[in-house]
Design an enzyme around this catalytic site. Structure first.
Site, PDB file in Angstrom:
ATOM      1  CB  CYS A  34      -0.557   0.336  -3.640  1.00 47.41           C
ATOM      2  SG  CYS A  34      -0.270   2.040  -4.121  1.00 47.41           S
ATOM      3  CG  HIS A  45       8.292  -2.240  -0.138  1.00 49.00           C
ATOM      4  ND1 HIS A  45       9.320  -1.517  -0.677  1.00 49.00           N
ATOM      5  CD2 HIS A  45       7.239  -1.375  -0.080  1.00 49.00           C
ATOM      6  CE1 HIS A  45       8.925  -0.278  -0.937  1.00 49.00           C
ATOM      7  NE2 HIS A  45       7.680  -0.163  -0.573  1.00 49.00           N
ATOM      8  CD  GLU A  49      -0.407   6.293  -2.324  1.00 49.90           C
ATOM      9  OE1 GLU A  49       0.604   6.925  -1.956  1.00 49.90           O
ATOM     10  OE2 GLU A  49      -0.436   5.054  -2.448  1.00 49.90           O
ATOM     11  N   GLY A  72      11.339  -0.645   5.959  1.00 55.40           N
ATOM     12  CA  GLY A  72      11.221   0.735   5.472  1.00 55.40           C
ATOM     13  C   GLY A  72       9.769   1.143   5.326  1.00 55.40           C
ATOM     14  CG  HIS A  73       5.697   0.715   3.019  1.00 51.60           C
ATOM     15  ND1 HIS A  73       4.629   0.791   3.889  1.00 51.60           N
ATOM     16  CD2 HIS A  73       5.274   1.296   1.862  1.00 51.60           C
ATOM     17  CE1 HIS A  73       3.605   1.376   3.277  1.00 51.60           C
ATOM     18  NE2 HIS A  73       3.965   1.702   2.056  1.00 51.60           N
ATOM     19  CD  GLU A 109       3.982   7.204  -3.610  1.00 59.54           C
ATOM     20  OE1 GLU A 109       4.289   6.361  -2.748  1.00 59.54           O
ATOM     21  OE2 GLU A 109       3.387   6.929  -4.666  1.00 59.54           O
ATOM     22  CB  CYS A 169      -2.740   3.813  -0.400  1.00 57.49           C
ATOM     23  SG  CYS A 169      -2.898   2.484  -1.581  1.00 57.49           S
TER      24      CYS A 169
END
Lengths: 652, 652
Positions: free
Chosen positions: A416, A139, A336, A190-191, A320, A338
């Site tokens: 988060c 991240h 989620e 990756g994110h 997720e 987020c």
């Protein structure tokens, strides 16, 4: 970059002053409770909650104190999202003391930045020689992206450059590391997150290289040879979280194929919608048609095949993630908070490219049901997962549902969601209107006054509304002088009947309707009053028969709100109820319930367990009795202790 | 030990010769396909299947070859269960070649035994100094138990003592290690099995210490200080499979409280039912009333609150475990084949203590639906998990269902289920009848002749039956001379109407009915013919309203067979179907389908997706059409490729 001329103008939350029965309370809660609470959480001052250690990490990285890094590798982002939320709040609600403590946090963050511009407490403290060696898991760019968003918001709010300068140095440094040029990494995170942040930074600074870098990350993703796969091979197939692995799931990070070849939403839902948001940002900004086509394809896939009726996305807690089309289980769900926030972002960006009601409908659905549902009425408790069906005992004792919590939690190890809700609520102003040269688009019905630049002049539009409890809104203007422009009022997709009056005179709007907006063009003056009533009826919602999880069931919706049945109102075993949709259902505002809300009441049939006897299975049906039912707005569920809850109810 | 006098006599499978349309085929399949196939699997000769290495481990432990141990720590049990299955098969179907190769395997096993009697290839090869240091995880006594069962069965079949002597030495050695005496381990195995095996060994040898050792293991379990917990602390909290742990789940092994204090079935389902089987064995054998009460309590909990309509148990793959009362999800289900086999054992033992129809009903339910369903018609493919609802795409792409396979598999890394089915089928004879001094109890309707000792004489009872396709059975006798005794015929719990004739004359049986058995006392002769017809109607089964997963749905049952709808007969999207239970449903034997079976046909309503449009959610119901439906016996599902399947269907 022809397309950029057509983009609707996003209105800065700074220009929108919300005064609204529903939202002002939320905003006050965020200002007075959530921001201070989360400040305490970041400083490890919440009793009984898992310590965050996020500020402590910055202190260690800044050399102010000694110690070990603790928390997730992306722990810095909780600080970033908090600063961003503060920034939005300060735009409309100046607060010198809040600004002072935030300046202190920003000073701390700036001290943690390396001389080369690098900023990440995990790698600075713990593995300084491992920078950029595990983009798949660690991240690093994601964390940078959140700090960039914070820097942009805080500068827009206060005019203070300190954090903006920090993040520009950070972005400049990243630009020296990543890119198509020889000697740079042809990589990406990756994110996803930095991609959309860099577009914001470009829009603020006008610095083209930020836009190019964002486009590079998006274009490079999923190309062959696959960066994330090569990187994984280079680290001897070590996954940061679980150690040695025998495969890497590239679809989890939407890096399995180039983004323009992605037809179906897959993998980690938050990563996905953050990426789609950036893709739409770039498509709108640069006129990239192939990217825009990919956005539309992915939008349609989610909205027509992978979205819960609450606007939530993500069917499984494993990764997720999205699963497959029409797989939307209600009880083992993820949805989620987020991801719903990200869905608002994606919808908003699509709406700026083309003002179609469908985008605003989804934005509204995610916002009023899952985002608001993610936070308790006291502002101190949060849902990470937003189930559509809950049996508390099974959540506690069936490990398949361990991720589903029957009541909101104080804080999370991976926290988060709480600051994501906070930053969305404090920036809500920007989602209400858009404008172009001669049109004001009204996307959301929220009481607010806003200053918009129309035809070279400032137009102040004032809105009052009964939303979300009733659909009557009233618009007035404060103009420099009478002015011709178009007011485009959204007709929500759920609305079957609306009424429009201008200065008390009814206007037939059917011929003015296009793609979900009613376009009213005329010369407006300060005396004009527009009344727009989108009638809210109780609606019985059915799902596509391909959606196995809802077969035989219906959901209730009224206006933007999806409803649910809770044990507190209807007794235990909601599953034993069938609502009689052919009997009258009534909506009424109950001032005493949960601080006031519109409830839906009607008649139901209950299968009785009392006279059933011992056997689990018998060759006759259980006895039935009739009872009334009460449905409450879904976003308010779980505020009265643990109990059964369901959105989808059997139809008698 | 007063109680032992009352125990019904179990009939050895050696005394029961099955000649039955339904079961003879299964038996032949096991003899001709399953036993040879599993022999090859144990020898790693099945292409494309995970190698077992089980025989190889014995060769290494015996010093015949060099190499490393491979497979699960309990890999030996696959060999043990295979020998046991062979033993039962040889009892009624002598096969010199099979006996010869089994003798070779037994010779190999005996060479792997230590001088002190210890027998376990994992510890012998890999960690010889770690014996008895991790009972919680390492299945040492479980493995011994399966070998004991094999030794008993093979001796009963062949009269050969080699393996019996091996397991007696093993049990004698274990008796020197475990027990209440000073210097012995006050321990027990994490996975129950040896307890029931020791009762078998006691019954064969008459050696009281085996019974005492079994009783010790049962009595000691869950006592304070907790053995498994102390052991875990002693090994620095290391779990064999996952390493360092911060807690140990004692309920997983039913060791959280003493067995007599256990009121609810918890933890790993196979461990649980193997333990309850041993508890019932001991209670019946010794007259231990408190243990018997515990058995009845646990029985009632499972049967009235935690059992699938298919007789399957275990609601979650996490820990292959029970969850809580009334939590029986159909799609994320576990319902392990071995657990259904264990349920047959438990029911059988309860039946021997008290001949109540309920025990035989459950035995029959588990046997005819989940145990038979666990194996394919070709005998080479198996289900580990037995779902009641399958959507193949979700099994492949939603990780919450990764354990649910839409078609049977060739073999498993942990291949406990295939040999468990094999040994149950080859020993089926023992479940058909019991006897006491003057009564023959008929529990199952299976075509067979059996020799039973009644009143000091041998009575041969011959049964012919149409089961499970029709309920007409016919009994005749071969007697030394006319003899008075009681024939007790089970009236299945599902049966609403039955007819009894003796020598063609109708007998009113109502007054002869007690606890599910019709007791016919008279002097019988070789000429007597008893005809007993338990009528099989199509039954619409409802579940207790507390069972949330089946709300609004019904299952179809006919006789002992639970039915299901498959995509092959009814089209995709079984979830979109509602069956019209108020319309006639007919059962007919279809000779062409799946080798011949009785199908149920009727009328259904289907929600149509064709005209639904793009939207996932709409405020009107989908169009409906009428179609016929075809239900097939559940145990036959998944034999025609992948497709939707459901046991519980919505009721129109």
């Amino acid at each position: 970059m022809e397309k950029s001329k057509e983009l609707l103008q996003t209105i800065s939350p700074k220009e929108v002053h919300i005064q609204d029965e529903f939202w002002s309370g939320y905003n006050k809660l965020v200002r007075e409770v959530v921001i201070p609470y989360q400040y305490d959480a970041l400083h490890d001052r919440i009793a009984d909650a898992e310590p965050s250690h996020a500020i402590k990490n910055f202190e260690i990285a800044a050399g102010r104190s000694e110690g070990e890094f603790h928390g997730f590798v992306f722990q810095d982002t909780d600080v970033a999202k908090w600063i961003e939320a503060v920034g939005y709040s300060l735009m409309t609600h100046p607060d010198p003391e809040l600004e002072r403590i935030t300046d202190e946090v920003i000073q701390l963050v700036s001290e943690a930045q390396g001389e080369d511009g690098y900023l990440n407490t995990y790698f600075t403290i713990k593995e300084p020689d491992k920078r950029w060696t595990n983009l798949a898991d660690c991240h690093e760019l994601y964390t940078a992206g959140h700090m960039i968003e914070a820097g942009v918001a805080y500068y827009q709010a206060t005019g203070k450059r300190q954090l903006l300068d920090v993040v520009c140095r950070l972005a400049d440094y990243i630009d020296t590391v990543f890119g198509p040029e020889e000697g740079k990494l042809r990589g990406y995170d990756g994110h996803q997150e930095i991609e959309l942040a860099l577009v914001k930074l470009y829009r603020l600074t006008g610095e083209e290289k930020y836009l190019r870098l964002s486009q590079f990350f998006i274009d490079e993703r999923g190309q062959q040879p696959n960066f994330l796969k090569q990187e994984w091979e280079n680290r001897d197939r070590i996954n940061f979280f679980v150690g040695k692995t025998d495969r890497i799931d590239l679809a989890y990070s939407q890096a399995h194929v180039p983004v323009r070849e992605q037809k179906v939403a897959v993998g980690h839902a938050v990563r996905a919608v953050y990426m789609y948001t950036a893709m739409a940002d770039l498509a709108g900004q640069t006129g990239d048609e192939s990217l825009y086509e990919a956005c539309k394809t992915l939008w349609n896939n989610i909205v027509h095949k992978q979205m819960y009726v609450t606007g939530g996305i993500g069917s499984t807690h494993h990764g997720e993630a999205f699963t497959i089309d029409y797989d939307l289980p209600n009880d083992t769900v993820y949805s989620e908070t987020c991801a719903a926030v990200g869905m608002v972002f994606f919808a908003h960006r699509m709406l700026q490219i083309q003002p179609r009601g469908e985008y605003a409908d989804v934005l509204e659905r995610a916002l009023y049901n899952t985002v608001t549902g993610g936070m308790s009425q006291d502002g101190k408790h949060y849902f990470y997962v937003n189930p559509l069906e809950v049996w508390p005992a099974a959540c506690h004792h069936n490990p398949d549902k361990h991720h589903v919590k029957p009541v909101r939690q104080k804080w999370f190890g991976c926290s988060c969601c709480p600051p994501n809700v906070a930053r969305l609520i404090t920036s809500l102003g920007q989602y209400i209107y858009s404008s172009d040269e001669d049109t004001i688009y009204t996307h959301l019905y929220v009481g607010a006054s806003a200053d918009l630049p129309i035809g070279g002049r400032n137009v102040r539009i004032q809105q009052e509304t009964g939303y979300p409890w009733n659909g009557a809104s009233r618009f007035t203007f404060t103009l420099e002088k009478p002015q011709s422009f178009t007011l485009a009022l959204r007709l929500p997709g759920w609305c079957k009947q609306a009424a429009l009056t201008i200065n008390g005179e009814t206007v037939q709007y059917a011929s003015l309707l296009r793609d979900g907006y009613v376009y009213i063009q005329r010369e407006w003056s300060d005396d004009d009053v527009v009344e727009w009533n989108v009638e809210m009826d109780v609606q019985v919602i059915h799902a596509n028969p391909k959606l196995r999880a809802t077969a035989g069931k219906v959901a209730l919706q009224r206006g933007p709100l999806v409803y649910c049945l809770e044990q507190a109102d209807n007794g235990e075993l909601i599953a034993a109820l069938q609502i009689e949709t052919d009997q009258p259902m009534t909506a009424r505002f109950d001032e005493t319930l949960l601080g006031g809300c519109t409830i839906i009441e009607g008649s139901a049939i209950r299968e009785q367990e009392q006279n059933w006897g011992e056997a689990l299975y018998q060759d006759h049906a259980p006895e039935q009795t009739r009872q009334s039912f009460t449905a409450i707005p879904y976003f308010m569920w779980g505020n009265r202790g643990e109990g059964d809850m369901a959105v989808w109810i059997r139809k008698a």
